[in-house]
Design a protein around this motif. Structure first.
Motif, PDB file in Angstrom:
ATOM      1  N   ASP A   1     -35.500 -21.179 -26.977  1.00 54.37           N
ATOM      2  CA  ASP A   1     -35.704 -22.559 -26.532  1.00 54.37           C
ATOM      3  C   ASP A   1     -36.878 -22.565 -25.561  1.00 54.37           C
ATOM      4  N   GLU A   2     -36.992 -23.589 -24.740  1.00 54.57           N
ATOM      5  CA  GLU A   2     -38.180 -23.671 -23.876  1.00 54.57           C
ATOM      6  C   GLU A   2     -38.255 -22.539 -22.853  1.00 54.57           C
ATOM      7  N   ASP A   3     -37.146 -21.825 -22.633  1.00 53.29           N
ATOM      8  CA  ASP A   3     -37.139 -20.677 -21.725  1.00 53.29           C
ATOM      9  C   ASP A   3     -37.157 -19.351 -22.477  1.00 53.29           C
ATOM     10  N   GLY A   4     -37.534 -19.366 -23.733  1.00 55.48           N
ATOM     11  CA  GLY A   4     -37.619 -18.118 -24.490  1.00 55.48           C
ATOM     12  C   GLY A   4     -36.298 -17.764 -25.163  1.00 55.48           C
ATOM     13  N   LEU A   5     -36.054 -16.453 -25.288  1.00 54.70           N
ATOM     14  CA  LEU A   5     -34.878 -15.978 -26.034  1.00 54.70           C
ATOM     15  C   LEU A   5     -33.590 -16.606 -25.516  1.00 54.70           C
ATOM     16  N   ARG A   6     -32.767 -17.095 -26.441  1.00 54.83           N
ATOM     17  CA  ARG A   6     -31.453 -17.630 -26.041  1.00 54.83           C
ATOM     18  C   ARG A   6     -30.449 -16.485 -26.027  1.00 54.83           C
ATOM     19  N   VAL A   7     -30.150 -16.042 -24.819  1.00 49.84           N
ATOM     20  CA  VAL A   7     -29.266 -14.882 -24.677  1.00 49.84           C
ATOM     21  C   VAL A   7     -27.883 -15.221 -25.228  1.00 49.84           C
ATOM     22  N   ASP A   8     -27.481 -16.496 -25.119  1.00 52.40           N
ATOM     23  CA  ASP A   8     -26.167 -16.875 -25.654  1.00 52.40           C
ATOM     24  C   ASP A   8     -26.152 -16.727 -27.182  1.00 52.40           C
ATOM     25  N   ALA A   9     -27.289 -17.018 -27.818  1.00 46.47           N
ATOM     26  CA  ALA A   9     -27.344 -16.885 -29.288  1.00 46.47           C
ATOM     27  C   ALA A   9     -27.280 -15.412 -29.688  1.00 46.47           C
ATOM     28  N   LEU A  10     -27.955 -14.553 -28.910  1.00 46.49           N
ATOM     29  CA  LEU A  10     -27.875 -13.109 -29.194  1.00 46.49           C
ATOM     30  C   LEU A  10     -26.438 -12.622 -28.987  1.00 46.49           C
ATOM     31  N   ALA A  11     -25.819 -13.091 -27.882  1.00 45.19           N
ATOM     32  CA  ALA A  11     -24.439 -12.670 -27.581  1.00 45.19           C
ATOM     33  C   ALA A  11     -23.527 -13.018 -28.754  1.00 45.19           C
ATOM     34  N   GLU A  12     -23.711 -14.214 -29.272  1.00 48.27           N
ATOM     35  CA  GLU A  12     -22.866 -14.657 -30.395  1.00 48.27           C
ATOM     36  C   GLU A  12     -23.036 -13.718 -31.596  1.00 48.27           C
ATOM     37  N   ARG A  13     -24.293 -13.356 -31.877  1.00 47.13           N
ATOM     38  CA  ARG A  13     -24.537 -12.474 -33.024  1.00 47.13           C
ATOM     39  C   ARG A  13     -23.931 -11.088 -32.786  1.00 47.13           C
ATOM     40  N   LEU A  14     -24.084 -10.580 -31.562  1.00 49.70           N
ATOM     41  CA  LEU A  14     -23.549  -9.238 -31.271  1.00 49.70           C
ATOM     42  C   LEU A  14     -22.029  -9.258 -31.336  1.00 49.70           C
ATOM     43  N   GLU A  15     -21.454 -10.337 -30.801  1.00 50.05           N
ATOM     44  CA  GLU A  15     -19.992 -10.439 -30.852  1.00 50.05           C
ATOM     45  C   GLU A  15     -19.509 -10.600 -32.290  1.00 50.05           C
ATOM     46  N   GLY A  16     -20.367 -11.173 -33.138  1.00 49.50           N
ATOM     47  CA  GLY A  16     -20.022 -11.320 -34.553  1.00 49.50           C
ATOM     48  C   GLY A  16     -20.238 -10.039 -35.357  1.00 49.50           C
ATOM     49  N   GLY A  17     -20.680  -8.963 -34.690  1.00 49.22           N
ATOM     50  CA  GLY A  17     -20.775  -7.684 -35.402  1.00 49.22           C
ATOM     51  C   GLY A  17     -22.187  -7.191 -35.667  1.00 49.22           C
ATOM     52  N   LEU A  18     -23.213  -7.970 -35.299  1.00 45.68           N
ATOM     53  CA  LEU A  18     -24.587  -7.504 -35.517  1.00 45.68           C
ATOM     54  C   LEU A  18     -24.832  -6.240 -34.690  1.00 45.68           C
ATOM     55  N   ARG A  19     -25.396  -5.202 -35.314  1.00 41.92           N
ATOM     56  CA  ARG A  19     -25.697  -3.950 -34.616  1.00 41.92           C
ATOM     57  C   ARG A  19     -27.162  -3.574 -34.841  1.00 41.92           C
ATOM     58  N   PRO A  20     -28.081  -4.262 -34.170  1.00 40.89           N
ATOM     59  CA  PRO A  20     -29.498  -3.963 -34.424  1.00 40.89           C
ATOM     60  C   PRO A  20     -29.906  -2.626 -33.815  1.00 40.89           C
ATOM     61  N   LYS A  21     -30.885  -1.973 -34.425  1.00 40.83           N
ATOM     62  CA  LYS A  21     -31.428  -0.747 -33.836  1.00 40.83           C
ATOM     63  C   LYS A  21     -32.072  -1.069 -32.502  1.00 40.83           C
ATOM     64  N   PHE A  22     -32.698  -2.240 -32.414  1.00 37.51           N
ATOM     65  CA  PHE A  22     -33.195  -2.724 -31.131  1.00 37.51           C
ATOM     66  C   PHE A  22     -33.443  -4.217 -31.224  1.00 37.51           C
ATOM     67  N   LEU A  23     -33.615  -4.811 -30.030  1.00 32.96           N
ATOM     68  CA  LEU A  23     -34.037  -6.210 -29.930  1.00 32.96           C
ATOM     69  C   LEU A  23     -35.479  -6.187 -29.445  1.00 32.96           C
ATOM     70  N   TYR A  24     -36.389  -6.762 -30.230  1.00 26.16           N
ATOM     71  CA  TYR A  24     -37.798  -6.815 -29.825  1.00 26.16           C
ATOM     72  C   TYR A  24     -38.051  -8.132 -29.107  1.00 26.16           C
ATOM     73  N   THR A  25     -38.585  -8.054 -27.883  1.00 24.40           N
ATOM     74  CA  THR A  25     -38.806  -9.277 -27.110  1.00 24.40           C
ATOM     75  C   THR A  25     -40.104  -9.197 -26.309  1.00 24.40           C
ATOM     76  N   ILE A  26     -40.729 -10.349 -26.121  1.00 30.69           N
ATOM     77  CA  ILE A  26     -41.975 -10.448 -25.339  1.00 30.69           C
ATOM     78  C   ILE A  26     -41.658 -11.410 -24.190  1.00 30.69           C
ATOM     79  N   PRO A  27     -41.243 -10.884 -23.027  1.00 31.22           N
ATOM     80  CA  PRO A  27     -40.709 -11.786 -22.000  1.00 31.22           C
ATOM     81  C   PRO A  27     -41.741 -12.672 -21.310  1.00 31.22           C
ATOM     82  N   GLU A  28     -43.016 -12.270 -21.278  1.00 34.53           N
ATOM     83  CA  GLU A  28     -44.008 -13.092 -20.564  1.00 34.53           C
ATOM     84  C   GLU A  28     -45.050 -13.670 -21.510  1.00 34.53           C
ATOM     85  N   TYR A  29     -45.299 -14.988 -21.356  1.00 37.27           N
ATOM     86  CA  TYR A  29     -46.408 -15.648 -22.055  1.00 37.27           C
ATOM     87  C   TYR A  29     -46.384 -15.205 -23.518  1.00 37.27           C
TER      88      TYR A  29
END
Ligand SMILES: Cc1ncc(COP(=O)(O)O)c(C=O)c1O
Length: 399
Positions: free
Chosen positions: A146-174
């Motif tokens: 959203d306007e603040d970047g990655l929605r941590v709640d959306a990631l949490a939902e996916r992880l709680e639903g069983g998603l097991r990614p090798k990693f999460l790729y993120t660009i936190p600034e600009y």
């Protein structure tokens, strides 16, 4: 005619868009495509002096192959720099030199991704990373932003639903492509969440040092060096021709990246490594970065004012606080892939939104880079783009 039997990954990685960006735009077209630094920020006089001195006095090191992980004195410098800029000092085996941020992405694929493995990304995200993950045959999973970047709640939902990614790729600034920055509370939430689920965070800090006001939030790596692998680059803060960056993170991951580097280029160029070290040790970044930050800040102010002046009222854009990029959202019915030809005919180029997405999302979005054009050109470019958008909106409503 011989039939060459190319590898499957050549069909998986995509890439026409990146090739087009790197190739540049036709004459007369004001290009807002590439995330290229402005050449006015290249410290040519100092480079001239340092390069001549290195070739004269240090050829045995600077012109030679280097250890895979980098020249020891350069690693020492980068370690000091992490401590100075990010408030945490990596141990000797927690940092290596890379041939830029893109190589670190490739090394992460070599070291961690088997075909079919899940890799989580922000939607939208950096095109080069999407191509690399696609080429590695990863199952790329888009996490909402959203306007603040990655929605941590959306990631949490996916992880709680069983998603097991090798990693999460993120660009936190600009962020590339949106220009957005992840706020501090989300940074804490993100590292806590990933710690809890044992998910490695792959933090790309390509634009981190280019905040308009010189301030920055704590990096994810500085908050949680146990679960974050950070990729940094000197492409935006020094110059991309040096092709140099770093990887810092948990020693087990860094060791695998160093081993994977034997299968890519074996070592980053020694001359570039020593250039960064000499320039940095002599205080070059402290002397020059404030001017680069001010230049990009003032370019953004010019583009922001021009967009406000010229764009139709139903067009929205992000408000970056650093970096080179802003992200426009047009009315739903405007397809930015189709609009591109009109924009080029009007003399302006941008990158359409869909290539930054997994699948076909973002058809009414586009990315603008304000790094390269002059402020007067940015004004003209915004006016031309607004003209093309308005015309298409009219012709859609008339049809
Ligand atoms: C987010 C991001 N990561 C990495 C890179 C690549 O950096 P490098 O030139 O160091 O390979 C870029 C270049 O545009 C970028 O935007």
């Amino acid at each position: 005619m011989a039939e060459f039997r190319f590898a499957r990954r050549t069909r998986l990685r995509g890439g026409d868009e990146l090739t087009a960006i790197l190739a540049g735009s036709p004459p007369g077209v004001l290009s807002m495509t590439g995330g290229f630094p402005n050449p006015a920020t290249f410290p040519t006089d100092e480079l001239d002096e340092i390069a001549a001195r290195l070739v004269r006095d240090d050829a045995a090191v600077a012109l030679q192959y280097t250890p895979c992980a980098g020249i020891p004195s350069v690693r020492e410098y980068l370690t000091d720099r992490q401590e100075q800029l990010q408030g945490r000092r990596p141990a000797g085996d927690e940092l290596i030199v890379t041939s830029g941020g893109m190589e670190c992405i490739a090394l992460m694929c070599h070291a961690l991704v088997d075909p079919g493995d899940a890799v989580a990304v922000e939607a939208p995200t950096y095109l080069g990373a999407l191509m690399a993950f696609g080429g590695a045959e990863a199952d790329v999973v888009a996490i909402a932003t959203d306007e603040d970047g990655l929605r941590v709640d959306a990631l949490a939902e996916r992880l709680e639903g069983g998603l097991r990614p090798k990693f999460l790729y993120t660009i936190p600034e600009y962020q590339n492509p949106t220009g957005r920055t992840l706020p501090l509370d989300r940074r804490h939430q993100l590292v806590e969440l990933c710690r809890r689920h044992g998910v490695l965070i792959f933090e790309d800090v390509a634009y981190r040092e280019l905040s308009f006001d010189g301030t920055s939030l704590p990096s994810l790596w500085s908050l949680a060096p146990d679960v974050v692998l950070q990729a940094g680059t000197f492409s935006k803060s020094f110059f991309p021709g040096v092709r140099l960056g770093w990887a810092a993170g948990p020693r087990a991951v860094v060791a695998e990246l160093a081993a994977a580097k034997q299968n890519t280029d074996q070592c980053a160029g020694g001359l570039g490594q020593r250039l960064v070290e000499e320039y940095g040790r002599a205080g070059g970044f402290e002397r020059h970065l404030p001017a680069a930050q001010a230049l990009y800040g003032s370019h953004w102010a010019a583009l922001s004012a021009a967009l406000t002046r010229h764009m139709p009222g139903d067009v929205e854009w992000t408000e970056p606080t650093g970096g080179f990029l802003t992200w426009l959202t047009l009315p739903d019915e405007i397809d930015t892939l189709a609009l591109r030809a009109d924009a080029l005919a009007a003399g302006v180029a941008y990158v359409p939104g869909p290539p930054f997405h997994v699948g076909d999302a973002g058809r009414n979005t586009l990315r603008l880079s304000f790094s390269h054009l002059t402020e007067a050109e940015l004004e003209t470019a915004a006016e031309r783009l607004a003209g093309a958008v308005s015309e298409r909106a009219h012709s859609r409503s008339a049809s």
